[in-house]
Motif scaffolding. Structure first.
Motif, PDB file in Angstrom:
ATOM      1  N   ALA A   1      28.604  32.402  26.941  1.00  0.00           N
ATOM      2  CA  ALA A   1      28.455  30.980  26.644  1.00  0.00           C
ATOM      3  C   ALA A   1      29.801  30.306  26.881  1.00  0.00           C
ATOM      4  O   ALA A   1      30.841  30.819  26.453  1.00  0.00           O
ATOM      5  CB  ALA A   1      28.007  30.774  25.202  1.00  0.00           C
ATOM      6  N   GLU A   2      29.778  29.190  27.595  1.00  0.00           N
ATOM      7  CA  GLU A   2      31.029  28.507  27.896  1.00  0.00           C
ATOM      8  C   GLU A   2      30.865  27.004  27.736  1.00  0.00           C
ATOM      9  O   GLU A   2      29.752  26.479  27.762  1.00  0.00           O
ATOM     10  CB  GLU A   2      31.494  28.842  29.310  1.00  0.00           C
ATOM     11  N   ASP A   3      32.006  26.315  27.590  1.00  0.00           N
ATOM     12  CA  ASP A   3      31.957  24.865  27.473  1.00  0.00           C
ATOM     13  C   ASP A   3      31.949  24.230  28.865  1.00  0.00           C
ATOM     14  O   ASP A   3      31.897  24.928  29.884  1.00  0.00           O
ATOM     15  CB  ASP A   3      33.118  24.347  26.613  1.00  0.00           C
TER      16      ASP A   3
ATOM     17  N   THR B   1      21.550  25.680  30.532  1.00  0.00           N
ATOM     18  CA  THR B   1      22.209  24.837  29.541  1.00  0.00           C
ATOM     19  C   THR B   1      21.369  24.867  28.284  1.00  0.00           C
ATOM     20  O   THR B   1      20.173  24.568  28.316  1.00  0.00           O
ATOM     21  CB  THR B   1      22.348  23.391  30.043  1.00  0.00           C
TER      22      THR B   1
ATOM     23  N   ILE C   1      25.765  23.921  25.431  1.00  0.00           N
ATOM     24  CA  ILE C   1      26.603  25.005  25.908  1.00  0.00           C
ATOM     25  C   ILE C   1      25.953  25.636  27.136  1.00  0.00           C
ATOM     26  O   ILE C   1      24.751  25.863  27.173  1.00  0.00           O
ATOM     27  CB  ILE C   1      26.790  26.069  24.808  1.00  0.00           C
TER      28      ILE C   1
ATOM     29  N   HIS D   1      34.226  27.926  16.970  1.00  0.00           N
ATOM     30  CA  HIS D   1      32.999  27.392  17.563  1.00  0.00           C
ATOM     31  C   HIS D   1      31.735  27.918  16.875  1.00  0.00           C
ATOM     32  O   HIS D   1      30.631  27.726  17.389  1.00  0.00           O
ATOM     33  CB  HIS D   1      32.940  27.732  19.052  1.00  0.00           C
TER      34      HIS D   1
ATOM     35  N   VAL E   1      25.761  28.513  18.953  1.00  0.00           N
ATOM     36  CA  VAL E   1      26.112  29.313  20.126  1.00  0.00           C
ATOM     37  C   VAL E   1      25.482  30.697  20.045  1.00  0.00           C
ATOM     38  O   VAL E   1      24.863  31.173  21.012  1.00  0.00           O
ATOM     39  CB  VAL E   1      27.640  29.421  20.281  1.00  0.00           C
TER      40      VAL E   1
END
Length: 209
Positions: A67-69, A4, A9, A116, A121
């Protein structure tokens, strides 16, 4: 691998099941190619995703991070692997090129969905990749970038110039110019450093003499 980032993210290594997301995110990168040539240029990404081993990188010589939410929606992508010039005969001897594959890598794709961007990010993806390559004993990470991104990469500790310049044993200067891109690099190990050679910032110490 899941981490994280400071921006909240989640960053993880990609799997073969991420093929569609990887290609979608990679298509956001301006490759300076005709539109009809882009799908062919991105096809090798799916093949590289199918390669796995127990090495320090996610896919043999290549490294894919997504990278993801919090819902698992992919926001960004970084793809690293051997610099393309390493695979071309004549740029360096075969022995040198084989040794370089374990000492230098290149960022081939760094993409973030437009909605985004400016949230850290891309920074977090790049820094996570740097940490992996540093721990794996790589000497430097290189990349090509559009000229308007020069300040961004310099803020992250990269040296940016019109040419990529390396000092290879035995004291052979290698330079690469790839218009319309600029080249940037970051030294990752204590045995590599940056010198000036023929007026160019040059990586030295990548390989023992």
């Amino acid at each position: 691998m899941h981490t994280t980032s400071r921006s909240g993210i989640r960053i993880r290594t990609a799997t073969p099941d991420d093929g569609d997301a990887v290609v979608e995110l990679a298509s956001l990168v301006d490759l300076h190619l005709p539109t009809d040539a882009v799908p062919t240029a991105l096809t090798p990404l799916r093949l590289a995703l199918s390669a796995t081993d127990d090495g320090p990188l996610s896919h043999q010589d290549n490294h894919f991070l997504i990278a993801e939410d919090n819902d698992g929606f992919p926001l960004g992508l970084i793809v690293c692997g051997p610099p393309k010039w390493i695979t071309k005969p004549g740029r360096a001897s075969g022995l040198v090129r084989r040794r370089l594959r374990r000492r230098i890598s290149s960022v081939h794709m760094l993409a973030v969905r437009p909605e985004h961007r400016r949230r850290g990010v891309a920074r977090d993806l790049l820094q996570q990749a740097e940490e992996t390559f540093r721990d794996a004993g790589y000497a430097a990470l290189t990349l090509r970038h559009d000229r308007e991104l020069t300040a961004f990469y310099r803020q992250l500790g990269y040296t940016s110039a019109n040419r990529l310049s390396l000092m290879l044993p035995p004291q052979e200067l290698f330079t690469l110019n790839d218009r319309p891109w600029k080249h940037a690099f970051k030294v990752l190990s204590a045995d590599a450093s940056v010198i000036s050679a023929q007026g160019l910032p040059t990586i030295t110490g990548i390989l023992p003499s």
